[in-house]
Design a protein around this motif. Structure first.
Motif, PDB file in Angstrom:
ATOM      1  N   THR A   1       0.841  -1.316   0.062  1.00 45.94           N
ATOM      2  CA  THR A   1      -0.255   0.047  -0.084  1.00 45.94           C
ATOM      3  C   THR A   1       0.911   1.242  -0.215  1.00 45.94           C
ATOM      4  O   THR A   1       2.083   1.156   0.279  1.00 45.94           O
ATOM      5  N   HIS A   2       0.116   2.407  -0.472  1.00 41.43           N
ATOM      6  CA  HIS A   2       0.721   3.690  -0.437  1.00 41.43           C
ATOM      7  C   HIS A   2      -0.085   4.638   0.592  1.00 41.43           C
ATOM      8  O   HIS A   2       0.275   5.683   0.705  1.00 41.43           O
ATOM      9  N   SER A   3      -1.065   4.057   1.153  1.00 43.45           N
ATOM     10  CA  SER A   3      -1.994   4.658   1.962  1.00 43.45           C
ATOM     11  C   SER A   3      -1.657   4.939   3.388  1.00 43.45           C
ATOM     12  O   SER A   3      -1.357   3.714   4.376  1.00 43.45           O
ATOM     13  N   PRO A   4      -1.405   6.144   3.973  1.00 47.24           N
ATOM     14  CA  PRO A   4      -1.126   6.485   5.382  1.00 47.24           C
ATOM     15  C   PRO A   4      -2.265   6.010   6.259  1.00 47.24           C
ATOM     16  O   PRO A   4      -1.904   5.735   7.375  1.00 47.24           O
ATOM     17  N   ILE A   5      -3.652   5.924   5.813  1.00 43.98           N
ATOM     18  CA  ILE A   5      -4.753   5.573   6.389  1.00 43.98           C
ATOM     19  C   ILE A   5      -4.425   4.257   6.897  1.00 43.98           C
ATOM     20  O   ILE A   5      -4.495   3.678   8.087  1.00 43.98           O
ATOM     21  N   LEU A   6      -4.279   3.553   5.677  1.00 35.17           N
ATOM     22  CA  LEU A   6      -4.276   1.808   6.135  1.00 35.17           C
ATOM     23  C   LEU A   6      -3.176   1.448   6.952  1.00 35.17           C
ATOM     24  O   LEU A   6      -3.255   0.430   7.670  1.00 35.17           O
ATOM     25  N   LEU A   7      -2.158   2.265   6.641  1.00 32.61           N
ATOM     26  CA  LEU A   7      -0.759   1.827   7.298  1.00 32.61           C
ATOM     27  C   LEU A   7      -1.013   2.055   9.135  1.00 32.61           C
ATOM     28  O   LEU A   7      -0.221   1.452   9.699  1.00 32.61           O
TER      29      LEU A   7
ATOM     30  N   LYS B   1       3.000  -5.259  11.182  1.00 29.99           N
ATOM     31  CA  LYS B   1       4.328  -5.050  10.687  1.00 29.99           C
ATOM     32  C   LYS B   1       4.301  -4.145   9.489  1.00 29.99           C
ATOM     33  O   LYS B   1       3.421  -4.651   8.559  1.00 29.99           O
ATOM     34  N   ILE B   2       5.241  -3.312   9.490  1.00 32.84           N
ATOM     35  CA  ILE B   2       5.490  -2.568   8.212  1.00 32.84           C
ATOM     36  C   ILE B   2       6.874  -2.871   7.736  1.00 32.84           C
ATOM     37  O   ILE B   2       7.961  -2.670   8.516  1.00 32.84           O
ATOM     38  N   TYR B   3       6.814  -3.428   6.240  1.00 31.25           N
ATOM     39  CA  TYR B   3       8.407  -3.702   5.824  1.00 31.25           C
ATOM     40  C   TYR B   3       8.466  -2.587   4.739  1.00 31.25           C
ATOM     41  O   TYR B   3       7.465  -2.473   3.860  1.00 31.25           O
ATOM     42  N   GLN B   4       9.534  -1.754   4.850  1.00 33.27           N
ATOM     43  CA  GLN B   4       9.951  -0.603   3.754  1.00 33.27           C
ATOM     44  C   GLN B   4      10.969  -1.337   2.751  1.00 33.27           C
ATOM     45  O   GLN B   4      11.911  -2.087   2.982  1.00 33.27           O
ATOM     46  N   PHE B   5      10.319  -1.037   1.405  1.00 31.87           N
ATOM     47  CA  PHE B   5      11.317  -1.676   0.385  1.00 31.87           C
ATOM     48  C   PHE B   5      12.119  -0.405  -0.019  1.00 31.87           C
ATOM     49  O   PHE B   5      11.534   0.518  -0.431  1.00 31.87           O
TER      50      PHE B   5
ATOM     51  N   THR C   1       9.995  -1.114   9.800  1.00 36.20           N
ATOM     52  CA  THR C   1       9.863   0.079  10.045  1.00 36.20           C
ATOM     53  C   THR C   1       8.722   0.527  11.013  1.00 36.20           C
ATOM     54  O   THR C   1       7.626  -0.311  11.024  1.00 36.20           O
ATOM     55  N   ALA C   2       8.629   1.551  11.725  1.00 37.05           N
ATOM     56  CA  ALA C   2       7.472   2.245  12.448  1.00 37.05           C
ATOM     57  C   ALA C   2       6.825   2.924  11.561  1.00 37.05           C
ATOM     58  O   ALA C   2       7.096   3.561  10.585  1.00 37.05           O
TER      59      ALA C   2
END
Length: 246
Positions: free
Chosen positions: A193-199, A205-209, A217-218
């Motif tokens: 996703t690109h959505s800061p709302i969903l994130l 868990k959030i994985y940065q590519f 990442t947080a």
């Protein structure tokens, strides 16, 4: 449900011993080239990163490795408009729970139209399980919400690629509520996703590519959050900068 059964998909590993050439797609993508393994959250795991960073390539490979159609749908969705997906799924080892999910779905924004067309050709809308109305007779956002609200039955493994593409901010918040309902009903989500709302979903868990690889990442450290926050807090100044005005 015994929640120790989750995550249904515990982790993936890249079968490096089978890769002959890292200069060929998709191994030429920096994030994929540096991939060793990814551990998934029992509830929600997000992939974030710039366009071309490899999120969709990897999420597609995971879906195919789990027996789903590369263009989307559940395990009974058997069609292909074009064979354009990479062969990355052949180089991925999946580590699963002892318990299988009862439901599966791959929601892919860019090819959802093809899924809707396939369904209309296969059976009348009341039998499709999306709320009784053809997905083509709804707006893009309405059809996405019909899928999340009606087709996903719970106790499932749900893989999504940019579901926010068709959703307004209000609908993204509604989707978050539906995702939480399904998590509470024993489901696991993996979402690019690109959505800061969903994130903002808690405990995910959030994985940065990135060009240096894939790392956890947080939420507040993602570019999606930082750029959105800075723009909204300083939108007048930002517009002057973007329009090159004094």
């Amino acid at each position: 449900m015994n929640f120790e059964e989750k995550p249904y998909l515990r982790e993936i590993e890249l079968k490096r011993e089978k890769i002959d050439n890292y200069d060929q797609f998709p191994f030429s993508i920096p994030a994929i080239k540096e991939l060793d393994f990814i551990e998934f959250h029992p509830d929600v795991t997000f992939f974030v990163g710039e366009n071309g960073a490899g999120k969709s390539t990897l999420i597609e490979a995971i879906a195919v490795a789990m027996g789903l159609n590369a263009e989307g749908g559940n395990k009974n969705t058997g069609f292909a408009t074009e064979q354009t997906h990479s062969e990355l799924d052949r180089y991925i080892k999946t580590v699963k729970s002892f318990k299988r999910p009862k439901d599966y779905y791959f929601l892919r924004a860019e090819s959802f139209y093809n899924v809707a067309t396939y369904l209309d050709q296969l059976m009348p809308p009341p039998l499709q399980g999306y709320g009784g109305q053809s997905l083509h007779h709804q707006s893009h956002g309405e059809s996405f919400m019909a899928t999340i609200s009606n087709k996903l039955r719970g106790n499932g493994l749900y893989i999504m690629d940019e579901p926010e593409a068709a959703l307004s901010p209000a609908r993204q918040m509604a989707a978050l509520s539906e995702i939480h309902r399904l998590v509470e009903d024993g489901s696991q989500f993996i979402i690019a996703t690109h959505s800061p709302i969903l994130l903002a979903y808690p405990r995910a868990k959030i994985y940065q590519f990135s060009d240096s690889g894939i790392y956890e990442t947080a939420y507040e450290d993602t570019e999606h959050y930082e750029i959105t926050r800075n723009f909204l807090n300083r939108h007048q100044q930002m517009m002057k900068i973007l329009m090159d005005e004094e």
